[in-house]
Design a protein around this motif. Structure first.
Motif, PDB file in Angstrom:
ATOM      1  N   GLN A   1       0.828  -1.210   0.000  1.00 27.97           N
ATOM      2  CA  GLN A   1       0.000   0.000   0.000  1.00 27.97           C
ATOM      3  C   GLN A   1       0.862   1.260   0.000  1.00 27.97           C
ATOM      4  OE1 GLN A   1      -2.480  -0.699   3.425  1.00 27.97           O
ATOM      5  NE2 GLN A   1      -4.173  -1.389   2.134  1.00 27.97           N
ATOM      6  N   GLU A   2       1.907   1.264   0.804  1.00 27.95           N
ATOM      7  CA  GLU A   2       2.801   2.414   0.850  1.00 27.95           C
ATOM      8  C   GLU A   2       3.498   2.617  -0.490  1.00 27.95           C
ATOM      9  OE1 GLU A   2       4.607   5.773   2.050  1.00 27.95           O
ATOM     10  OE2 GLU A   2       3.029   4.697   3.108  1.00 27.95           O
ATOM     11  N   LEU A   3       3.947   1.536  -1.105  1.00 26.32           N
ATOM     12  CA  LEU A   3       4.587   1.625  -2.408  1.00 26.32           C
ATOM     13  C   LEU A   3       3.622   2.196  -3.454  1.00 26.32           C
ATOM     14  CD1 LEU A   3       6.991   0.983  -4.298  1.00 26.32           C
ATOM     15  CD2 LEU A   3       5.962  -1.285  -4.621  1.00 26.32           C
ATOM     16  N   LEU A   4       2.398   1.717  -3.469  1.00 24.81           N
ATOM     17  CA  LEU A   4       1.402   2.237  -4.413  1.00 24.81           C
ATOM     18  C   LEU A   4       1.121   3.712  -4.158  1.00 24.81           C
ATOM     19  CD1 LEU A   4      -1.103  -0.749  -4.536  1.00 24.81           C
ATOM     20  CD2 LEU A   4       0.479  -0.015  -6.339  1.00 24.81           C
ATOM     21  N   ARG A   5       1.032   4.089  -2.888  1.00 23.03           N
ATOM     22  CA  ARG A   5       0.795   5.493  -2.539  1.00 23.03           C
ATOM     23  C   ARG A   5       1.936   6.363  -3.057  1.00 23.03           C
ATOM     24  NH1 ARG A   5       0.588   4.835   2.582  1.00 23.03           N
ATOM     25  NH2 ARG A   5      -1.597   4.272   2.601  1.00 23.03           N
ATOM     26  N   GLU A   6       3.165   5.919  -2.866  1.00 24.84           N
ATOM     27  CA  GLU A   6       4.325   6.683  -3.346  1.00 24.84           C
ATOM     28  C   GLU A   6       4.318   6.818  -4.863  1.00 24.84           C
ATOM     29  OE1 GLU A   6       7.772   4.693  -1.884  1.00 24.84           O
ATOM     30  OE2 GLU A   6       7.301   5.122   0.211  1.00 24.84           O
ATOM     31  N   GLN A   7       3.877   5.785  -5.552  1.00 24.00           N
ATOM     32  CA  GLN A   7       3.878   5.810  -7.012  1.00 24.00           C
ATOM     33  C   GLN A   7       2.756   6.677  -7.575  1.00 24.00           C
ATOM     34  OE1 GLN A   7       3.677   1.673  -8.121  1.00 24.00           O
ATOM     35  NE2 GLN A   7       5.878   1.380  -7.841  1.00 24.00           N
ATOM     36  N   ARG A   8       1.665   6.827  -6.832  1.00 27.73           N
ATOM     37  CA  ARG A   8       0.486   7.519  -7.363  1.00 27.73           C
ATOM     38  C   ARG A   8       0.321   8.949  -6.893  1.00 27.73           C
ATOM     39  NH1 ARG A   8      -3.881   2.601  -7.085  1.00 27.73           N
ATOM     40  NH2 ARG A   8      -2.786   1.283  -8.573  1.00 27.73           N
ATOM     41  N   VAL A   9       0.945   9.317  -5.801  1.00 28.56           N
ATOM     42  CA  VAL A   9       0.781  10.665  -5.267  1.00 28.56           C
ATOM     43  C   VAL A   9       1.600  11.636  -6.107  1.00 28.56           C
ATOM     44  CG1 VAL A   9       1.260  12.155  -3.286  1.00 28.56           C
ATOM     45  CG2 VAL A   9       0.282   9.895  -2.945  1.00 28.56           C
ATOM     46  N   THR A  10       0.955  12.701  -6.503  1.00 33.28           N
ATOM     47  CA  THR A  10       1.647  13.717  -7.283  1.00 33.28           C
ATOM     48  C   THR A  10       2.481  14.603  -6.371  1.00 33.28           C
ATOM     49  OG1 THR A  10       1.366  15.548  -8.811  1.00 33.28           O
ATOM     50  CG2 THR A  10      -0.336  15.298  -7.156  1.00 33.28           C
ATOM     51  N   GLN A  11       3.547  15.116  -6.900  1.00 29.95           N
ATOM     52  CA  GLN A  11       4.406  16.018  -6.149  1.00 29.95           C
ATOM     53  C   GLN A  11       4.110  17.471  -6.515  1.00 29.95           C
ATOM     54  OE1 GLN A  11       6.281  14.855  -3.703  1.00 29.95           O
ATOM     55  NE2 GLN A  11       5.606  12.809  -4.234  1.00 29.95           N
ATOM     56  N   GLU A  12       3.110  17.684  -7.355  1.00 24.97           N
ATOM     57  CA  GLU A  12       2.749  19.033  -7.783  1.00 24.97           C
ATOM     58  C   GLU A  12       2.042  19.772  -6.645  1.00 24.97           C
ATOM     59  OE1 GLU A  12       3.596  20.362 -10.743  1.00 24.97           O
ATOM     60  OE2 GLU A  12       4.645  18.472 -11.097  1.00 24.97           O
ATOM     61  N   PRO A  13       2.336  21.056  -6.471  1.00 32.29           N
ATOM     62  CA  PRO A  13       1.642  21.827  -5.438  1.00 32.29           C
ATOM     63  C   PRO A  13       0.165  21.997  -5.804  1.00 32.29           C
ATOM     64  CG  PRO A  13       3.020  23.258  -6.772  1.00 32.29           C
ATOM     65  CD  PRO A  13       3.317  21.848  -7.194  1.00 32.29           C
ATOM     66  N   LEU A  14      -0.696  22.042  -4.809  1.00 29.88           N
ATOM     67  CA  LEU A  14      -2.131  22.168  -5.042  1.00 29.88           C
ATOM     68  C   LEU A  14      -2.638  23.589  -4.798  1.00 29.88           C
ATOM     69  CD1 LEU A  14      -3.322  18.854  -3.359  1.00 29.88           C
ATOM     70  CD2 LEU A  14      -2.922  19.301  -5.780  1.00 29.88           C
ATOM     71  N   ASP A  15      -1.744  24.566  -4.712  1.00 27.35           N
ATOM     72  CA  ASP A  15      -2.143  25.939  -4.403  1.00 27.35           C
ATOM     73  C   ASP A  15      -3.126  26.502  -5.418  1.00 27.35           C
ATOM     74  OD1 ASP A  15      -0.407  25.752  -2.295  1.00 27.35           O
ATOM     75  OD2 ASP A  15       1.231  26.778  -3.338  1.00 27.35           O
ATOM     76  N   ASP A  16      -2.902  26.267  -6.699  1.00 29.32           N
ATOM     77  CA  ASP A  16      -3.745  26.836  -7.746  1.00 29.32           C
ATOM     78  C   ASP A  16      -4.743  25.827  -8.297  1.00 29.32           C
ATOM     79  OD1 ASP A  16      -2.309  29.195  -7.532  1.00 29.32           O
ATOM     80  OD2 ASP A  16      -0.799  28.521  -8.970  1.00 29.32           O
ATOM     81  N   PHE A  17      -5.001  24.771  -7.590  1.00 26.50           N
ATOM     82  CA  PHE A  17      -5.828  23.685  -8.096  1.00 26.50           C
ATOM     83  C   PHE A  17      -7.233  24.160  -8.455  1.00 26.50           C
ATOM     84  CE2 PHE A  17      -8.679  20.050  -7.377  1.00 26.50           C
ATOM     85  CZ  PHE A  17      -8.190  19.199  -8.349  1.00 26.50           C
ATOM     86  N   ASP A  18      -7.882  24.967  -7.620  1.00 27.23           N
ATOM     87  CA  ASP A  18      -9.272  25.371  -7.829  1.00 27.23           C
ATOM     88  C   ASP A  18      -9.403  26.533  -8.824  1.00 27.23           C
ATOM     89  OD1 ASP A  18     -10.191  23.486  -6.069  1.00 27.23           O
ATOM     90  OD2 ASP A  18     -10.106  24.842  -4.343  1.00 27.23           O
ATOM     91  N   GLN A  19      -8.378  27.219  -9.153  1.00 25.60           N
ATOM     92  CA  GLN A  19      -8.481  28.440  -9.945  1.00 25.60           C
ATOM     93  C   GLN A  19      -8.827  28.205 -11.412  1.00 25.60           C
ATOM     94  OE1 GLN A  19      -5.069  30.843  -9.255  1.00 25.60           O
ATOM     95  NE2 GLN A  19      -5.429  30.957  -7.060  1.00 25.60           N
ATOM     96  N   ASP A  20      -8.562  27.023 -11.953  1.00 28.30           N
ATOM     97  CA  ASP A  20      -8.823  26.786 -13.356  1.00 28.30           C
ATOM     98  C   ASP A  20     -10.196  26.151 -13.612  1.00 28.30           C
ATOM     99  OD1 ASP A  20      -6.354  27.800 -14.036  1.00 28.30           O
ATOM    100  OD2 ASP A  20      -5.379  25.842 -13.913  1.00 28.30           O
ATOM    101  N   LEU A  21     -10.957  25.910 -12.567  1.00 36.34           N
ATOM    102  CA  LEU A  21     -12.266  25.281 -12.735  1.00 36.34           C
ATOM    103  C   LEU A  21     -13.274  26.323 -13.232  1.00 36.34           C
ATOM    104  CD1 LEU A  21     -12.368  23.063  -9.535  1.00 36.34           C
ATOM    105  CD2 LEU A  21     -11.794  22.369 -11.870  1.00 36.34           C
ATOM    106  N   PRO A  22     -14.161  25.936 -14.188  1.00 44.10           N
ATOM    107  CA  PRO A  22     -15.113  26.894 -14.743  1.00 44.10           C
ATOM    108  C   PRO A  22     -16.319  27.159 -13.853  1.00 44.10           C
ATOM    109  CG  PRO A  22     -15.367  24.757 -15.788  1.00 44.10           C
ATOM    110  CD  PRO A  22     -14.186  24.657 -14.873  1.00 44.10           C
ATOM    111  N   PHE A  23     -16.423  26.542 -12.717  1.00 42.43           N
ATOM    112  CA  PHE A  23     -17.598  26.762 -11.869  1.00 42.43           C
ATOM    113  C   PHE A  23     -17.204  27.205 -10.498  1.00 42.43           C
ATOM    114  CE2 PHE A  23     -16.544  22.271 -12.219  1.00 42.43           C
ATOM    115  CZ  PHE A  23     -16.327  21.919 -10.905  1.00 42.43           C
TER     116      PHE A  23
END
Length: 72
Positions: free
Chosen positions: A50-72
């Motif tokens: 489970q830990e190995l899968l989590r490491e492989q799937r988790v993005t390292q990108e910051p989520l600061d601007d995640f909501d800003q590009d949504l059209p709603f």
């Protein structure tokens, strides 16, 4: 005919062919054996897998601007 490539990616080891003369009962016994093997491997390595899968799937990108590009 193309060579068969196992999902594991292993290219060496013991060759294994499934006998095409097995009875349904013999095939079922093999499936039960594989289920038991998977259960034992999961019991021992489950948390590490489970830990190995989590490491492989988790993005390292910051989520600061995640909501800003949504059209709603």
């Amino acid at each position: 005919m193309k060579p068969w490539h196992p999902p594991s990616g292993l290219r060496q080891g013991l060759p294994f062919a499934v006998d095409d003369t097995w009875t349904p009962e013999q095939a079922w016994a093999v499936l039960e054996l594989l289920d038991d093997l998977r259960d034992r491997v999961w019991t021992h390595y489950g948390l590490a897998v489970q830990e190995l899968l989590r490491e492989q799937r988790v993005t390292q990108e910051p989520l600061d601007d995640f909501d800003q590009d949504l059209p709603f």
